[in-house]
Design a protein around this motif. Sequence first.
Motif, short mmCIF file in Angstrom:
data_model
loop_
_atom_site.label_atom_id
_atom_site.label_comp_id
_atom_site.label_asym_id
_atom_site.label_seq_id
_atom_site.Cartn_x
_atom_site.Cartn_y
_atom_site.Cartn_z
N GLU A 78 -2.62 3.85 -32.49
CA GLU A 78 -2.09 5.81 -31.53
C GLU A 78 -1.89 6.02 -31.32
OE1 GLU A 78 -5.86 7.92 -29.48
OE2 GLU A 78 -6.61 5.89 -30.15
N ALA A 79 -1.53 7.55 -30.73
CA ALA A 79 -0.36 7.36 -29.43
C ALA A 79 -0.99 8.68 -28.18
CB ALA A 79 0.77 8.25 -30.16
N LEU A 80 -1.21 7.94 -27.30
CA LEU A 80 -1.64 8.52 -26.69
C LEU A 80 -0.84 9.22 -25.00
CD1 LEU A 80 -4.46 9.04 -24.68
CD2 LEU A 80 -4.31 6.70 -23.76
N GLY A 81 -0.87 10.35 -24.79
CA GLY A 81 -0.27 10.95 -23.87
C GLY A 81 -0.50 11.55 -22.52
N LEU A 82 0.17 10.50 -21.35
CA LEU A 82 -0.67 10.90 -20.19
C LEU A 82 0.29 12.02 -19.03
CD1 LEU A 82 -0.76 7.23 -18.83
CD2 LEU A 82 -2.63 9.40 -19.72
N VAL A 83 -0.83 13.42 -19.19
CA VAL A 83 0.13 14.40 -18.50
C VAL A 83 -0.52 13.89 -16.85
CG1 VAL A 83 0.85 14.98 -20.40
CG2 VAL A 83 -1.28 15.99 -19.35
N GLY A 84 0.26 15.08 -15.80
CA GLY A 84 -0.41 15.16 -14.63
C GLY A 84 1.15 15.60 -14.02
N PRO A 85 1.10 16.55 -12.73
CA PRO A 85 1.87 16.16 -11.51
C PRO A 85 2.48 15.16 -11.23
CG PRO A 85 -0.45 16.89 -10.82
CD PRO A 85 -0.37 16.83 -12.60
N ASN A 86 3.29 15.48 -10.39
CA ASN A 86 3.59 13.71 -9.85
C ASN A 86 2.51 13.93 -8.64
OD1 ASN A 86 6.11 13.25 -10.59
ND2 ASN A 86 7.27 15.07 -9.23
N GLY A 87 2.59 12.02 -8.67
CA GLY A 87 1.48 11.44 -7.55
C GLY A 87 0.03 12.01 -8.48
N SER A 88 -0.08 11.69 -9.46
CA SER A 88 -1.77 12.35 -10.10
C SER A 88 -2.13 10.44 -10.44
CB SER A 88 -1.49 12.80 -11.11
OG SER A 88 -0.40 12.51 -12.41
N GLY A 89 -1.13 9.27 -10.48
CA GLY A 89 -1.60 8.07 -10.97
C GLY A 89 -1.09 7.26 -12.69
N LYS A 90 -0.33 8.33 -12.87
CA LYS A 90 0.02 8.14 -14.16
C LYS A 90 1.23 6.31 -14.48
CE LYS A 90 2.60 11.29 -14.69
NZ LYS A 90 2.79 12.05 -14.13
N SER A 91 1.74 6.61 -13.45
CA SER A 91 2.50 4.81 -13.40
C SER A 91 1.97 3.98 -12.87
CB SER A 91 3.76 5.25 -12.37
OG SER A 91 4.52 6.39 -13.37
N HIS A 232 6.62 19.11 -24.41
CA HIS A 232 7.17 18.56 -25.72
C HIS A 232 7.34 17.34 -26.90
CE1 HIS A 232 9.24 20.56 -29.70
NE2 HIS A 232 9.84 19.31 -30.04
N SER A 233 8.03 16.81 -25.81
CA SER A 233 7.73 15.33 -26.13
C SER A 233 5.87 14.36 -26.79
CB SER A 233 8.41 14.53 -25.45
OG SER A 233 9.87 14.77 -25.26
N ILE A 234 5.19 15.67 -25.39
CA ILE A 234 3.97 14.66 -26.26
C ILE A 234 3.37 15.54 -27.11
CG2 ILE A 234 1.74 14.77 -24.90
CD1 ILE A 234 3.32 13.22 -23.05
N LEU A 235 3.87 16.16 -27.09
CA LEU A 235 2.64 17.44 -28.35
C LEU A 235 3.72 16.57 -29.65
CD1 LEU A 235 2.94 20.82 -26.90
CD2 LEU A 235 0.71 19.24 -27.56
N SER A 236 4.75 16.27 -29.64
CA SER A 236 5.57 15.63 -30.94
C SER A 236 5.25 14.08 -31.06
CB SER A 236 7.09 15.73 -30.99
OG SER A 236 7.88 16.86 -30.27
N ILE A 237 5.00 13.39 -29.82
CA ILE A 237 4.28 12.36 -30.70
C ILE A 237 3.10 11.90 -30.49
CG2 ILE A 237 4.84 9.46 -29.62
CD1 ILE A 237 8.32 10.92 -28.53
N CYS A 238 1.88 12.49 -29.59
CA CYS A 238 0.79 11.86 -29.08
C CYS A 238 -0.15 13.00 -30.32
CB CYS A 238 0.97 12.40 -27.79
SG CYS A 238 1.69 11.11 -27.46
N GLU A 239 -1.16 12.34 -30.29
CA GLU A 239 -1.95 12.69 -31.15
C GLU A 239 -3.76 13.19 -30.66
OE1 GLU A 239 -3.14 9.31 -33.00
OE2 GLU A 239 -1.29 10.30 -32.91
N SER A 240 -3.24 12.58 -28.86
CA SER A 240 -4.39 12.97 -27.98
C SER A 240 -3.53 12.65 -26.33
CB SER A 240 -5.89 11.63 -28.18
OG SER A 240 -4.98 9.85 -28.46
N ALA A 241 -4.72 12.75 -25.66
CA ALA A 241 -4.10 13.04 -24.35
C ALA A 241 -5.25 12.98 -22.68
CB ALA A 241 -3.26 14.10 -24.04
N VAL A 249 -10.00 11.37 -14.68
CA VAL A 249 -9.46 12.22 -15.31
C VAL A 249 -9.96 14.37 -14.99
CG1 VAL A 249 -9.26 12.27 -17.89
CG2 VAL A 249 -9.40 10.12 -16.32
N VAL A 250 -9.29 14.73 -15.50
CA VAL A 250 -9.67 16.25 -15.43
C VAL A 250 -9.86 16.05 -16.67
CG1 VAL A 250 -8.70 18.52 -15.15
CG2 VAL A 250 -8.35 16.51 -14.29
N THR A 251 -9.36 15.95 -18.25
CA THR A 251 -9.83 16.67 -19.34
C THR A 251 -9.62 15.31 -20.41
OG1 THR A 251 -10.36 17.90 -21.38
CG2 THR A 251 -7.71 17.87 -20.00
N VAL A 252 -10.33 14.56 -21.59
CA VAL A 252 -9.61 13.68 -22.40
C VAL A 252 -9.39 15.29 -23.68
CG1 VAL A 252 -9.31 11.25 -23.84
CG2 VAL A 252 -9.76 12.35 -21.25
#
Length: 429
Positions: A78-91, A232-241, A249-252
């Motif tokens: 599975e490929a999972l994308g993490l999105v969010g503005p800077n400072g949201s906790g992704k890294s 576009h990278s997230i949409l091209s590679i990942c099927e869930s995010a 977590v805002v939405t999954v």
Amino acid sequence: MTISIASQEISEQQLDNEVVLSVEGVSKKFCRDLKRSLLYGVQDIATELVGIRQKSEKLRRDEFWALKDVSFQLRRGEALGLVGPNGSGKSTLLRIISGLIKPDSGFVEIKGRIAPLIALGAGFNPILTGRENIYANMSILGLSKKEIDERFEAVLDFAEIGAAIDAPVQTYSSGMAARLGFACAIYTEPDILLIDEVLAVGDIKFRAKCYRRLAKLREQGTSFILVSHNSHSILSICESAIYLLKGKVVTVGNTDSVVDKYEKDLFSNEIKNQAKLLSLTDKYESKQSDLNITALCFKDEQGNLTRSLLSGETTYFCVEFKAYKEIENVTLSFLIQETFGESEHVLCINTQQDGESWDILPGYYEIQLKMPYLGLKPSFYTLKLSISKNLYYMLDAVESFKFTVEGKGMSQCLFYQPRTWKLVRSHNI
């Protein structure tokens, strides 16, 4: 024989559904004050050593939640994308998963080998050669010397650093170190890859090779977690995010719906803040120049100032200026790049190339560029503009003009294609 085949199919299906990463209720807090952070760190270590430290859901002075109660599962392949503005906790989340830092509460379970592509080349010893760093880096990622020997040539070929492999890494460019770090990580053939904004390493040819290699790993069952500001990278590679905001977590869900929610939130905030950016009428006027740009704006077909730009709609880009003397052969050029992209120009327009230039007298003017169909995809953009005389003598310029484009049904598109549809009756015999 039939029973054997059915059992094999069930086994493969179970393997596909196998959970390789489980994140349960993970929270992490940091302190904004350095001295106080060091004090808290000493206190926590001391209480942990004597065995009296307890998990606390309360924040101490100057602390904040970088992550708060984050839970999800990642399955094999599975490929999972993490999105969010800077400072949201992704890294921060990726660093917890990779074991670089510990969560304050919650836990992470990993099944298999994990390879973090977080800061490529950051773990290299600058004094050691590239060859020595390959062995050191890949052994840390869990490979034996025999396994590294078998994959060494493949790593070297992929990194494309040639004879520099026997030179100290401190003599490498940042791009060379990043390519070598990327090659080391992917040739460990991990079960889980953590990718944090590193798909822009090298030139276009090398990036294409990276994507091909990642696709091959995915086919072999490797799971990905990808962090990128490039939707576009997230949409091209990942099927869930997962959409993170201020550590929560805002939405999954499926990538389209998550990215759509994320971009809508970004657009709504950006549009609220950009009202003053659509006009530069307050720009400082210098009479020492032959010409001064007085305003930049977008207008609709009725000539009204518009703050809502839509992909595919007719749009006028207008540049107002004041000339103080007669000027011949006036031209205009501008570059547009995506604000959160990879700093590549997405549009370059020059009136000289279009065979347009003007001879003007003293007074106020407005240059209008009509775009029958605005082809830019929904995103945030930065425009750099200049007005010149005889193409090379710059009269005035605007270094940064920010604007937003919205649109519907373009989540996986790079540009808007004007189109019409028609059904015709076929007369094939």
